[in-house]
Design a protein around this motif. Structure first.
Motif, PDB file in Angstrom:
ATOM      1  N   HIS A  16      10.258-124.575  31.344  1.00  0.00           N
ATOM      2  CA  HIS A  16       8.666-124.946  31.068  1.00  0.00           C
ATOM      3  C   HIS A  16       8.537-126.299  30.730  1.00  0.00           C
ATOM      4  CE1 HIS A  16       6.363-120.999  31.025  1.00  0.00           C
ATOM      5  NE2 HIS A  16       7.568-120.465  31.030  1.00  0.00           N
ATOM      6  N   TYR A  20       6.255-128.963  32.646  1.00  0.00           N
ATOM      7  CA  TYR A  20       5.236-129.476  32.203  1.00  0.00           C
ATOM      8  C   TYR A  20       5.472-130.974  31.878  1.00  0.00           C
ATOM      9  CZ  TYR A  20       2.495-125.362  32.593  1.00  0.00           C
ATOM     10  OH  TYR A  20       1.988-124.128  33.033  1.00  0.00           O
ATOM     11  N   SER A  48      -3.331-131.098  31.066  1.00  0.00           N
ATOM     12  CA  SER A  48      -1.942-130.334  31.498  1.00  0.00           C
ATOM     13  C   SER A  48      -1.820-129.083  30.308  1.00  0.00           C
ATOM     14  CB  SER A  48      -0.735-131.390  31.243  1.00  0.00           C
ATOM     15  OG  SER A  48      -1.003-132.464  32.085  1.00  0.00           O
ATOM     16  N   SER A  49      -2.304-129.264  29.156  1.00  0.00           N
ATOM     17  CA  SER A  49      -2.379-128.263  28.245  1.00  0.00           C
ATOM     18  C   SER A  49      -3.128-127.103  28.475  1.00  0.00           C
ATOM     19  CB  SER A  49      -2.711-128.589  26.800  1.00  0.00           C
ATOM     20  OG  SER A  49      -1.810-129.734  26.296  1.00  0.00           O
ATOM     21  N   GLY A  52      -1.483-125.086  31.378  1.00  0.00           N
ATOM     22  CA  GLY A  52      -0.608-124.368  31.004  1.00  0.00           C
ATOM     23  C   GLY A  52      -1.279-122.945  30.294  1.00  0.00           C
ATOM     24  N   GLU A  56      -0.719-119.178  31.256  1.00  0.00           N
ATOM     25  CA  GLU A  56      -0.344-117.995  30.249  1.00  0.00           C
ATOM     26  C   GLU A  56      -1.212-116.886  30.126  1.00  0.00           C
ATOM     27  OE1 GLU A  56       2.723-117.562  28.806  1.00  0.00           O
ATOM     28  OE2 GLU A  56       3.574-119.232  29.954  1.00  0.00           O
ATOM     29  N   ASP A  72       6.422-119.973  25.380  1.00  0.00           N
ATOM     30  CA  ASP A  72       6.198-120.891  26.522  1.00  0.00           C
ATOM     31  C   ASP A  72       5.120-121.996  26.191  1.00  0.00           C
ATOM     32  OD1 ASP A  72       8.045-119.070  27.628  1.00  0.00           O
ATOM     33  OD2 ASP A  72       6.777-118.152  28.787  1.00  0.00           O
ATOM     34  N   ASN A  76       5.445-125.955  26.653  1.00  0.00           N
ATOM     35  CA  ASN A  76       4.806-126.600  27.810  1.00  0.00           C
ATOM     36  C   ASN A  76       4.122-127.999  26.953  1.00  0.00           C
ATOM     37  OD1 ASN A  76       5.217-124.459  29.404  1.00  0.00           O
ATOM     38  ND2 ASN A  76       2.958-123.739  29.183  1.00  0.00           N
TER      39      ASN A  76
END
Length: 92
Positions: A16, A20, A48-49, A52, A56, A72, A76
């Protein structure tokens, strides 16, 4: 035929972090995400966050056998920070 599964503790979190980190690195350096001709670090981090987090949440709600895991998501975010920092200093 039997298959042998070997699970190395933390390897998933490392994957991860690397993925990322690479995503943020490329987005920040290649000007994939830019506003007024400049890469915006905050926007790269946010995009990006949220990507992710979305992955999830989808795993946790829609894919049988997969689940949401807070660690996870943390991996990230750490990877995103590292990717952005490396991209800033690597090409300076």
């Amino acid at each position: 035929m039997r298959t042998v599964s070997i699970e190395i503790e933390g390897l998933d979190k490392l994957a991860h972090l690397i993925f990322y980190g690479g995503l943020a690195f490329l987005a920040n350096r290649q000007k994939v995400i830019f506003i007024n001709g400049k890469s915006k670090v905050w926007f790269v981090f946010l995009f990006s966050s949220l990507y992710g987090l979305g992955i999830e949440l989808i795993q946790g709600g829609l894919i049988e056998g997969r689940y949401f895991e807070l660690w996870d998501l943390i991996a990230n975010i750490i990877g995103i920070f590292i990717g952005i920092i490396v991209s800033i200093f690597f090409f300076k």
